[in-house]
Design an enzyme around this catalytic site. Structure first.
Site, mmCIF file in Angstrom:
data_model
loop_
_atom_site.group_PDB
_atom_site.id
_atom_site.type_symbol
_atom_site.label_atom_id
_atom_site.label_comp_id
_atom_site.label_asym_id
_atom_site.label_seq_id
_atom_site.Cartn_x
_atom_site.Cartn_y
_atom_site.Cartn_z
ATOM 1 N N GLN A 167 0.823 -1.208 0.000
ATOM 2 C CA GLN A 167 0.000 0.000 0.000
ATOM 3 C C GLN A 167 0.863 1.268 0.000
ATOM 4 O O GLN A 167 0.356 2.351 -0.255
ATOM 5 C CB GLN A 167 -0.944 0.015 1.213
ATOM 6 C CG GLN A 167 -2.032 -1.043 1.161
ATOM 7 C CD GLN A 167 -3.116 -0.749 0.112
ATOM 8 O OE1 GLN A 167 -3.232 0.359 -0.414
ATOM 9 N NE2 GLN A 167 -3.911 -1.757 -0.192
ATOM 10 N N SER A 185 3.217 -4.831 -5.115
ATOM 11 C CA SER A 185 2.288 -5.273 -6.151
ATOM 12 C C SER A 185 2.001 -4.093 -7.080
ATOM 13 O O SER A 185 1.652 -3.005 -6.612
ATOM 14 C CB SER A 185 0.997 -5.760 -5.481
ATOM 15 O OG SER A 185 0.253 -6.538 -6.367
ATOM 16 N N ALA A 186 2.123 -4.309 -8.410
ATOM 17 C CA ALA A 186 2.066 -3.188 -9.355
ATOM 18 C C ALA A 186 0.679 -2.560 -9.491
ATOM 19 O O ALA A 186 0.558 -1.379 -9.804
ATOM 20 C CB ALA A 186 2.556 -3.653 -10.732
ATOM 21 N N HIS A 187 -0.378 -3.350 -9.252
ATOM 22 C CA HIS A 187 -1.713 -2.807 -9.553
ATOM 23 C C HIS A 187 -2.189 -1.778 -8.530
ATOM 24 O O HIS A 187 -3.228 -1.148 -8.716
ATOM 25 C CB HIS A 187 -2.752 -3.930 -9.706
ATOM 26 C CG HIS A 187 -3.137 -4.651 -8.457
ATOM 27 N ND1 HIS A 187 -4.286 -4.363 -7.770
ATOM 28 C CD2 HIS A 187 -2.535 -5.659 -7.782
ATOM 29 C CE1 HIS A 187 -4.379 -5.177 -6.726
ATOM 30 N NE2 HIS A 187 -3.329 -5.970 -6.712
ATOM 31 N N CYS A 309 -10.353 -8.269 0.154
ATOM 32 C CA CYS A 309 -10.260 -9.711 0.394
ATOM 33 C C CYS A 309 -11.218 -10.135 1.482
ATOM 34 O O CYS A 309 -11.520 -11.308 1.650
ATOM 35 C CB CYS A 309 -8.843 -10.077 0.796
ATOM 36 S SG CYS A 309 -7.654 -9.291 -0.266
HETATM 37 N N1 PMP Z 1 -0.758 -6.775 1.058
HETATM 38 C C1 PMP Z 1 -1.547 -5.690 1.131
HETATM 39 C C2 PMP Z 1 -1.321 -4.706 2.240
HETATM 40 C C3 PMP Z 1 -2.558 -5.488 0.197
HETATM 41 O O1 PMP Z 1 -3.337 -4.407 0.281
HETATM 42 C C4 PMP Z 1 -2.747 -6.428 -0.840
HETATM 43 C C5 PMP Z 1 -3.832 -6.254 -1.880
HETATM 44 N N2 PMP Z 1 -5.108 -6.053 -1.344
HETATM 45 C C6 PMP Z 1 -1.897 -7.547 -0.877
HETATM 46 C C7 PMP Z 1 -0.908 -7.679 0.091
HETATM 47 C C8 PMP Z 1 -2.018 -8.595 -1.930
HETATM 48 O O2 PMP Z 1 -1.702 -8.107 -3.180
HETATM 49 P P1 PMP Z 1 -2.049 -8.949 -4.487
HETATM 50 O O3 PMP Z 1 -3.515 -9.242 -4.424
HETATM 51 O O4 PMP Z 1 -1.701 -8.068 -5.614
HETATM 52 O O5 PMP Z 1 -1.262 -10.199 -4.420
#
Ligand code: PMP
Length: 368
Positions: A167, A185-187, A309
């Site tokens: 984040q 994470s790139a997105h 999630c």
């Molecule tokens: N860690 C954190 C703090 C996140 O916010 C997220 C995405 N919600 C993730 C890990 C997991 O990332 P990804 O779904 O791209 O694997």
């Protein structure tokens, strides 16, 4: 018309300039970067290494310390694939908490603003502690953790320090000086989904979760997703240019929104700190209002109550419960406002008006 997007912690739209950089790598430049005897493979390999160098520069690390993965979930799982006692916090992403629970572990409770203090970590250390994992920024209430201090303590004691910086990357400056392992994470920064990285400090040994062709120094086997890596690199380059300005703009939009909501609506609680917070984050609850009903009523906006999630779980979030903010009958869930590039001051005016109207209406219904 689509609702106005206020869920930038869940994901961000891929920047068109990022997509443009990626496109040739699906067609003309399709080579397998491990197949270095072919011209096509060498071109793909050069593109991957260029992206690795530019991301590493942005992070202030060596290119050889960056391993590409399928995202932060994978990076977190690899980072926590250790033998020994693990310390983490109750407000981490599940891709940290669940792997930690496979080991001897201690889960720290943060304070009321979501901070995990250095003292709390120090008190939890045991002779067999192998790894401490504390996120850089929280995706629900925006708290920025003291990772430099926690990392310094771990280094002093010879314990590995991992931070989930998913984040934080591209939103706030990140200091990895005292960090051994970090996940990205790139997105979350206007790049593509399904691509991320793990920083593994030189000399730190990690065990792979998957084995196979031995790519990425054996830490992450599998043919590299070249277009996605190129997109990740392009997204980071853009953040390098645009992050500071956007952070200032979003902080001022967020603070103005905070002030207006607390001044113009009764029974409002804002969760998380005012300073040391992600620029685009606000997390707020309204007395006697269920966040699920409010989110449904706010049709003009795309909002969520917390981690994507865990959406679908009812009642106050795991996080609000952990920081002691979820008092039954008062805080029945909060809404997370996640601002990003596309959001404007005018949209914030509409948001305040819609919140006022819907909070009043829902309170009337529940009083009837
Ligand atoms: N860690 C954190 C703090 C996140 O916010 C997220 C995405 N919600 C993730 C890990 C997991 O990332 P990804 O779904 O791209 O694997």
């Amino acid at each position: 018309m689509d609702p106005i997007y206020l869920d930038h912690h869940a994901t961000t739209p891929c920047d068109p300039r990022v997509v443009e950089a990626m496109l040739p790598y699906f067609t003309d430049l399709f080579g397998n970067p491990s197949s270095v005897t072919t011209a096509q493979g060498r071109k793909a390999s050069n593109a991957v290494e260029d992206a690795r160098i530019s991301i590493a520069r942005f992070l202030g690390i060596q290119a050889s310390e960056l391993v590409f993965t399928a995202g932060a979930t994978e990076s977190n799982n690899v980072a926590i694939h250790v033998e020994g006692h693990v310390i983490t916090s109750a407000i981490e992403h599940k891709s940290v908490l669940l792997p930690a629970q496979r080991h001897e572990h201690t889960i720290l409770t943060p304070d009321g603003e979501g901070f995990v203090t250095v003292d709390a970590v120090r008190d939890a250390l045991r002779p067999d502690t192998k790894l401490v994992s504390i996120e850089a920024a929280n995706g629900e209430i925006g708290t920025l953790q003291p990772i430099a201090e926690i990392g310094a303590l771990c280094r002093e004691r010879g314990i590995l320090f991992h931070t989930d910086a998913t984040q934080a990357l591209g939103k706030v400056p990140l200091d990895l000086t005292n960090v051994d392992l970090a996940s990205f994470s790139a997105h979350k920064l206007y790049g593509p989904k399904g691509i991320g990285a793990l920083f593994v400090r030189r000399g730190v040994r990690v065990r792979p979760v998957m084995v196979g062709g031995g790519q990425e120094r054996g830490i992450r086997s599998g043919t590299i997703n070249v277009p996605a890596v190129v997109g990740f690199g392009a997204a980071v380059q853009l953040r390098k240019l645009e992050m500071a300005e956007e952070a200032a703009r979003l902080t001022s939009l967020r603070d103005a929104l905070w002030d207006r909501l607390t001044a113009e609506i009764e029974g409002v609680s804002v969760h998380g700190p005012r300073a040391l917070r992600l620029p685009g984050n606000l997390n707020v609850s309204f007395d006697r209002i269920e966040s699920d009903s409010l989110i449904l009523a706010m049709r003009r906006f795309s909002l969520s109550s917390g981690s994507a999630c865990s959406s679908g779980e009812r009642g106050p979030s795991r996080l609000l419960t952990a920081i002691g903010a979820a008092e039954p009958d008062v805080v029945n869930g909060a809404i997370r406002i996640g601002l990003g590039k596309s959001n404007t001051a005018e949209q914030m005016d509409w948001l305040v008006e819609d919140l006022k109207r819907n909070v009043a209406r829902l309170r009337e219904i529940s009083a009837a």
